[in-house]
Scaffold this active site. Structure first.
Site, mmCIF file in Angstrom:
data_model
loop_
_atom_site.group_PDB
_atom_site.id
_atom_site.type_symbol
_atom_site.label_atom_id
_atom_site.label_comp_id
_atom_site.label_asym_id
_atom_site.label_seq_id
_atom_site.Cartn_x
_atom_site.Cartn_y
_atom_site.Cartn_z
ATOM 1 N N ASP A 287 0.863 -1.184 0.000
ATOM 2 C CA ASP A 287 0.000 0.000 0.000
ATOM 3 C C ASP A 287 0.902 1.238 0.000
ATOM 4 O O ASP A 287 1.817 1.349 0.819
ATOM 5 C CB ASP A 287 -0.902 -0.019 1.246
ATOM 6 N N ASP B 226 -3.968 2.439 -4.981
ATOM 7 C CA ASP B 226 -2.614 2.428 -4.410
ATOM 8 C C ASP B 226 -2.285 1.142 -3.658
ATOM 9 O O ASP B 226 -1.434 1.131 -2.796
ATOM 10 C CB ASP B 226 -2.393 3.664 -3.524
ATOM 11 N N GLU B 227 -2.998 0.044 -3.969
ATOM 12 C CA GLU B 227 -2.672 -1.194 -3.256
ATOM 13 C C GLU B 227 -2.802 -2.434 -4.142
ATOM 14 O O GLU B 227 -3.584 -2.445 -5.092
ATOM 15 C CB GLU B 227 -3.538 -1.347 -2.009
HETATM 16 P P1 TTP Z 1 -5.251 5.168 1.333
HETATM 17 O O1 TTP Z 1 -4.264 4.120 0.977
HETATM 18 O O2 TTP Z 1 -6.374 4.806 2.226
HETATM 19 O O3 TTP Z 1 -4.531 6.403 2.035
HETATM 20 P P2 TTP Z 1 -3.107 7.021 1.751
HETATM 21 O O4 TTP Z 1 -2.328 6.255 0.732
HETATM 22 O O5 TTP Z 1 -3.270 8.483 1.440
HETATM 23 O O6 TTP Z 1 -2.418 6.940 3.169
HETATM 24 P P3 TTP Z 1 -1.766 5.658 3.877
HETATM 25 O O7 TTP Z 1 -0.306 5.981 3.981
HETATM 26 O O8 TTP Z 1 -2.420 5.587 5.221
HETATM 27 O O9 TTP Z 1 -2.031 4.474 3.016
HETATM 28 O O10 TTP Z 1 -5.884 5.768 0.015
HETATM 29 C C1 TTP Z 1 -5.133 5.943 -1.191
HETATM 30 C C2 TTP Z 1 -5.509 7.259 -1.870
HETATM 31 O O11 TTP Z 1 -6.905 7.287 -2.122
HETATM 32 C C3 TTP Z 1 -5.217 8.491 -1.034
HETATM 33 O O12 TTP Z 1 -3.886 8.956 -1.208
HETATM 34 C C4 TTP Z 1 -6.232 9.467 -1.523
HETATM 35 C C5 TTP Z 1 -7.410 8.617 -1.960
HETATM 36 N N1 TTP Z 1 -8.477 8.678 -0.931
HETATM 37 C C6 TTP Z 1 -9.453 9.661 -1.041
HETATM 38 O O13 TTP Z 1 -9.450 10.452 -1.996
HETATM 39 N N2 TTP Z 1 -10.424 9.728 -0.085
HETATM 40 C C7 TTP Z 1 -10.458 8.882 1.001
HETATM 41 O O14 TTP Z 1 -11.363 8.994 1.861
HETATM 42 C C8 TTP Z 1 -9.442 7.871 1.100
HETATM 43 C C9 TTP Z 1 -9.439 6.915 2.276
HETATM 44 C C10 TTP Z 1 -8.483 7.812 0.118
HETATM 45 MG MG MG Z 2 -2.156 4.165 0.862
#
Ligand code: TTP
Ligand code: MG
Length: 363
Positions: A9, A107-108
């Site tokens: 991720d 992103d995963e």
């Molecule tokens: P995530 O992987 O949930 O968050 P992240 O990558 O920003 O942070 P982390 O380091 O905790 O993984 O989500 C991936 C992307 O999806 C995030 O960068 C932006 C988008 N996103 C939104 O636009 N709205 C949301 O509510 C969430 C959870 C994510």
């Molecule tokens: Mg993320």
């Protein structure tokens, strides 16, 4: 030998891409989302840097609240095209480590590396290589979980962020000591609302799940309770779906009520077709055959196929083929219960590049 699965991720993904492209944002509280308009803005935070998280800011928070918590942060609007492009490149790198690759979201992704590595030490090495390659080529960081099941790998990737690697070895005592103090919301699928039902039965941490026998879990929470118990015990057997080795990809929809309206049927085919094509595009899969499935009231079911000479990946063309196949059934007086589409004779992009060029030359 059990399985070795990685879940990767990206860290604060949208914010990481912005900081990569604007070095002056690095190591600062950075918020990607709606315009805060000095605290009067509407809309929400998409994501924020880890520096901004120290102020209590997180995804989905109203942007006005984020502004109140940290007005000196850098606020930027999202640029989805850019994130999509970075995501595609990251996925290409991950896929090069194993063909058993399944994308989770923008992103995963999951990767089953059981075939190429024999132990978890080696698996950790591979995770480090992936982190390094993504950092060097794309300029963002990621966190990786390495475990014997998909759900444990996912919990593990979230355990040590940013830029962490967490290994959960497969012995029951390792799984238990890794999970036991965690809140049950760490289990994918248990959110704030569901948590309430578990708390009412005295289940707060994952240790409480270990202390609850399976029949009790089923009695309390039904089928879902069984699933949660299996996740906690490392018994989630879901495979990492190997799109590239699949023989076909299909989707179908059963109507709540049998329907007669052709427009409704067409709209359903369009939506199924759109969703499958999103998958096909993500996995760079081409097909030669489109099959339509239609079931009438009374359960009589028909399938009809059409093939094209060269592999294609073309949402509009597929819809045209579906419409041609559907013509035969338009005079039917019976109501429709289910429709489906299947794509088969699949080809990966590598083998298709040449044929696509050939297609043009032969036209
Ligand atoms: P995530 O992987 O949930 O968050 P992240 O990558 O920003 O942070 P982390 O380091 O905790 O993984 O989500 C991936 C992307 O999806 C995030 O960068 C932006 C988008 N996103 C939104 O636009 N709205 C949301 O509510 C969430 C959870 C994510
Ligand atoms: Mg993320």
């Amino acid at each position: 030998m059990g399985r070795i699965i990685l879940h990767l991720d990206l860290d604060c993904f949208f914010a990481a891409v912005e900081a990569r492209d604007n070095p002056e944002y690095k190591d600062k509280p950075l918020i990607v989302g709606a315009d805060p308009k000095e605290g009067k803005g509407r809309g929400v935070v998409s994501t924020c840097s880890y520096e901004a998280r120290k102020f209590g800011i997180h995804s989905a928070m109203p942007i006005s609240k984020a502004y109140r918590l940290c007005s000196h942060a850098i606020f930027v609007r999202p640029n989805y095209e850019k994130y999509k492009e970075a995501s595609e490149k990251v996925m290409e790198i991950i896929q090069s480590y194993s063909s058993a690759f399944q994308r989770g979201g923008i992103d995963e992704a999951y990767l089953d590396i059981s075939k190429r590595c024999s132990n978890f030490k080696h698996a950790k090495n591979i995770a480090e290589q992936i982190q390094q390659e993504i950092h060097d080529k794309i300029g963002v960081t990621c966190s990786i979980g390495c475990a014997p099941t998909k759900s444990l790998a996912k919990i593990a990737s979230d355990y040590n962020k940013p830029n962490g690697i967490t290994v959960v070895e497969p012995e029951p005592e390792n799984i238990k000591s890794f999970l036991k103090d965690m809140d049950i919301t760490r289990i994918p699928g248990i959110g704030k609302k569901t948590k309430k039902y578990y708390n009412e039965k005295g289940i707060h941490t994952i240790e409480d799940i270990f202390d609850t026998p399976l029949p009790k879990m089923i009695e309390f929470f039904g089928k879902y309770g069984k699933w949660v118990w299996q996740v906690a015990h490392g018994l989630d057997t879901r495979p990492v779906k190997e799109y590239h080795n699949r023989k076909s990809i299909s989707k179908e929809r059963t109507f709540h009520q049998d329907i007669a309206d052709v427009n409704n049927v067409l709209a359903t085919f369009e939506s199924l077709n759109g969703r499958i094509h999103e998958n096909l595009r993500n996995h760079k899969i081409y097909y030669r055959t489109v099959t339509l499935k239609i079931r009438f009231e009374g359960f009589e079911t028909f399938t009809r196929s059409k093939s094209v000479p060269h592999p294609i990946q073309d949402e509009k063309k597929a819809m045209r083929l579906v419409c041609e196949l559907l013509k035969e059934f338009l005079d039917e007086k019976r109501r429709i219960r289910l429709v489906g589409i299947r794509f088969s004779n699949l080809h990966k992009n590598e083998t298709t590049k040449q044929t696509t060029i050939l297609n043009y030359l032969c036209r």
